[in-house]
Design a protein around this motif. Structure first.
Motif, short mmCIF file in Angstrom:
data_model
loop_
_atom_site.label_atom_id
_atom_site.label_comp_id
_atom_site.label_asym_id
_atom_site.label_seq_id
_atom_site.Cartn_x
_atom_site.Cartn_y
_atom_site.Cartn_z
N TYR A 110 0.82 -1.21 0.00
CA TYR A 110 0.00 0.00 0.00
C TYR A 110 0.86 1.27 0.00
CZ TYR A 110 0.82 0.38 5.06
OH TYR A 110 1.40 0.50 6.30
N ILE A 111 2.15 1.12 0.29
CA ILE A 111 3.12 2.18 0.09
C ILE A 111 4.02 1.69 -1.05
CG2 ILE A 111 5.02 3.52 1.10
CD1 ILE A 111 3.74 2.88 3.85
N PRO A 112 3.98 2.32 -2.21
CA PRO A 112 4.70 1.79 -3.38
C PRO A 112 6.16 1.50 -3.13
CG PRO A 112 3.19 3.51 -4.07
CD PRO A 112 3.14 3.49 -2.57
N ALA A 113 6.86 2.34 -2.38
CA ALA A 113 8.30 2.12 -2.16
C ALA A 113 8.55 0.84 -1.36
CB ALA A 113 8.91 3.32 -1.44
N PHE B 256 16.47 -0.73 6.22
CA PHE B 256 15.08 -0.62 5.78
C PHE B 256 14.44 0.50 6.58
CE2 PHE B 256 15.56 -3.70 9.14
CZ PHE B 256 14.56 -3.39 10.04
N SER B 257 13.32 1.00 6.14
CA SER B 257 12.66 2.09 6.87
C SER B 257 12.02 1.55 8.14
CB SER B 257 11.62 2.79 5.99
OG SER B 257 10.66 1.87 5.51
N ASP C 140 15.29 7.84 4.49
CA ASP C 140 15.16 7.22 3.18
C ASP C 140 14.27 8.14 2.34
OD1 ASP C 140 14.24 5.71 0.94
OD2 ASP C 140 14.77 3.86 1.96
N ASP C 141 14.87 8.93 1.49
CA ASP C 141 14.13 9.95 0.74
C ASP C 141 13.06 9.33 -0.15
OD1 ASP C 141 15.54 12.16 1.78
OD2 ASP C 141 17.18 11.81 0.39
N ASP C 142 13.35 8.18 -0.74
CA ASP C 142 12.38 7.54 -1.63
C ASP C 142 11.15 7.07 -0.85
OD1 ASP C 142 14.01 7.97 -3.81
OD2 ASP C 142 14.93 5.98 -3.73
N VAL C 143 11.37 6.44 0.30
CA VAL C 143 10.24 5.99 1.11
C VAL C 143 9.44 7.18 1.62
CG1 VAL C 143 9.59 4.85 3.27
CG2 VAL C 143 11.29 3.80 1.77
N TYR C 144 10.14 8.22 2.07
CA TYR C 144 9.44 9.42 2.56
C TYR C 144 8.57 10.02 1.46
CZ TYR C 144 8.71 14.32 3.77
OH TYR C 144 8.15 15.54 3.99
N ALA C 145 9.13 10.18 0.27
CA ALA C 145 8.37 10.76 -0.83
C ALA C 145 7.17 9.89 -1.18
CB ALA C 145 9.27 10.95 -2.05
N LEU D 2 12.92 6.78 8.55
CA LEU D 2 14.32 6.67 8.94
C LEU D 2 14.84 5.26 8.65
CD1 LEU D 2 14.34 8.63 12.32
CD2 LEU D 2 15.60 9.24 10.26
N LEU D 3 16.07 5.20 8.20
CA LEU D 3 16.69 3.92 7.87
C LEU D 3 17.33 3.27 9.09
CD1 LEU D 3 18.36 4.79 4.46
CD2 LEU D 3 16.62 3.02 4.81
N VAL D 4 17.04 2.01 9.30
CA VAL D 4 17.64 1.22 10.38
C VAL D 4 17.93 -0.17 9.86
CG1 VAL D 4 16.46 2.45 12.27
CG2 VAL D 4 15.37 0.45 11.20
N SER D 5 18.67 -0.93 10.63
CA SER D 5 18.89 -2.36 10.38
C SER D 5 18.33 -3.14 11.57
CB SER D 5 20.38 -2.65 10.22
OG SER D 5 21.06 -2.41 11.45
N ALA D 6 18.28 -4.45 11.44
CA ALA D 6 17.86 -5.27 12.58
C ALA D 6 18.81 -5.07 13.76
CB ALA D 6 17.82 -6.75 12.18
N THR D 7 20.09 -4.89 13.47
CA THR D 7 21.05 -4.64 14.56
C THR D 7 20.78 -3.31 15.24
OG1 THR D 7 22.72 -6.01 13.49
CG2 THR D 7 23.50 -4.41 15.11
N ASP D 8 20.44 -2.28 14.46
CA ASP D 8 20.05 -1.00 15.07
C ASP D 8 18.86 -1.18 16.01
OD1 ASP D 8 21.96 0.61 13.75
OD2 ASP D 8 20.66 0.83 12.00
#
Length: 337
Positions: free
Chosen positions: A44-47, A77-78, A169-174, A213-219
């Motif tokens: 439902y979110i294209p990105a 990932f976001s 993540d500019d693409d996800v935000y947009a 915001l971008l994070v990883s599983a470790t973050d």
């Protein structure tokens, strides 16, 4: 707010098993569930629809700062809805938990995370900070006179939880900003009930940015371990929030962190946690540490399928379940309900 009626020497729930067993069980969990292909990537979110469904990562961080990861644990990932828990913590720390409780609430709606009906059925109350209405109300309470001030506070606070600067993540935000009309409508409905503390559209934009915001599983594991360690980041040593805040946040996560599946999650896994539609799940074992997972395939409620299976297995195997008196899984065995 001080935690003056709890003796810190008495509240830890123990410690993680020896390192070699943690390593073995993490790999075992990964091997068991890496081939599970049920569920679907959020579209439902294209990105988000472009996410690789094969990605799967696990990470655990203890309150001592020790960590172990398997698979795609460093893939970024976001953060999506996992951000709700940590923004709630930051706002509780800034304003005091009682004030936030009065304005947002902590009761489960029993309805989907983006429900409008939940607001109408409860007199405009956001009900809890972990559904979209409650998260928007919480974000509106973030300190700052302007939207940019609020965003700067959120980004700095979540970065402190992660122990490193988090970027957008500019693409996800947009993509989200172009498709967030439902959240805009929820924010306006909150405004009509007098339940939002800042301009509804500006609040929605700040919320959209925090989710991007971008994070990883470790973050996420470091962020969760900060809550497990009474608000001190175990990697950086920085105090991020007051110890009392962690207790309230974990209680809210236990009741509402997995949306309408929260009761089932607590019954089978026994840990407070928070999921996001990009595929991340963070779970916290107070006094021990945090286990986080990432896999984009989701169930109908928006929770990662592989992440849930791996967390259930490791909660038992590592003795993390808050309601268990002993570990329930031997290496090579099956998780028990």
């Amino acid at each position: 707010m001080s935690d003056d009626f709890h003796d810190p020497e008495l509240i830890s729930t123990g410690r993680l098993p020896r390192e070699e067993l943690v390593v073995q069980l993490m790999q075992d969990a990964y091997d068991r569930y890496v081939t599970v292909d049920t569920g679907a990537v959020a579209d439902y979110i294209p990105a988000l629809a472009d996410a690789d469904p094969a990605l799967f990562g696990l990470s655990i961080v203890s309150v001592t700062g020790a960590s172990h990861s398997v698979g795609d644990a460093l893939h970024e990932f976001s953060i999506q809805s996992v951000s709700k828990a940590f923004v709630f913590a930051l706002v509780c720390d800034a304003l005091g938990p009682e004030e936030v409780l009065g304005k947002v609430g902590v009761n489960n709606t029993g309805l989907p995370f983006n429900s409008v009906m939940a607001l109408e059925l409860n007199g405009g109350s956001p009900m809890n900070p972990l559904v979209n209405a409650g998260a928007l109300a919480t974000t509106s309470l973030v300190p700052g006179a302007t939207a940019e001030d609020k965003w700067a506070f959120v980004q700095a606070g979540l970065s402190a939880f992660a122990g490193r600067p988090l970027t957008l993540d500019d693409d996800v935000y947009a993509s989200e900003a172009a498709h967030n009309r439902r959240n805009q409508a929820i924010a306006r409905l909150l405004e009509s009930y007098g339940r939002i503390a800042h301009d509804p559209l500006e609040t929605t934009d700040v919320y959209t940015r925090q989710c991007s915001l971008l994070v990883s599983a470790t973050d996420l594991a470091v962020m969760g371990a900060t809550l497990a360690d009474g608000g001190v980041n175990p990697v950086t040593g920085e105090r991020v929030v007051d110890p009392s805040v962690c207790r309230y946040v974990l209680a809210a996560l236990a009741t509402s962190g997995l949306y309408e599946r929260s009761g089932e999650w607590l019954f089978s896994i026994g840990l407070p946690g928070k999921s996001g539609v990009s595929g991340g799940i963070v779970t916290i074992a107070p006094g021990k540490g945090s286990l986080s997972t990432f896999s984009p395939r989701l169930d109908a409620a928006g929770n990662s399928v592989r992440g849930g299976l791996a967390t259930r297995y490791l909660s038992g195997a590592l003795g993390l379940n808050l309601f268990a008196s002993r570990a329930e899984v031997e290496p090579g065995g099956d998780a028990q309900m």
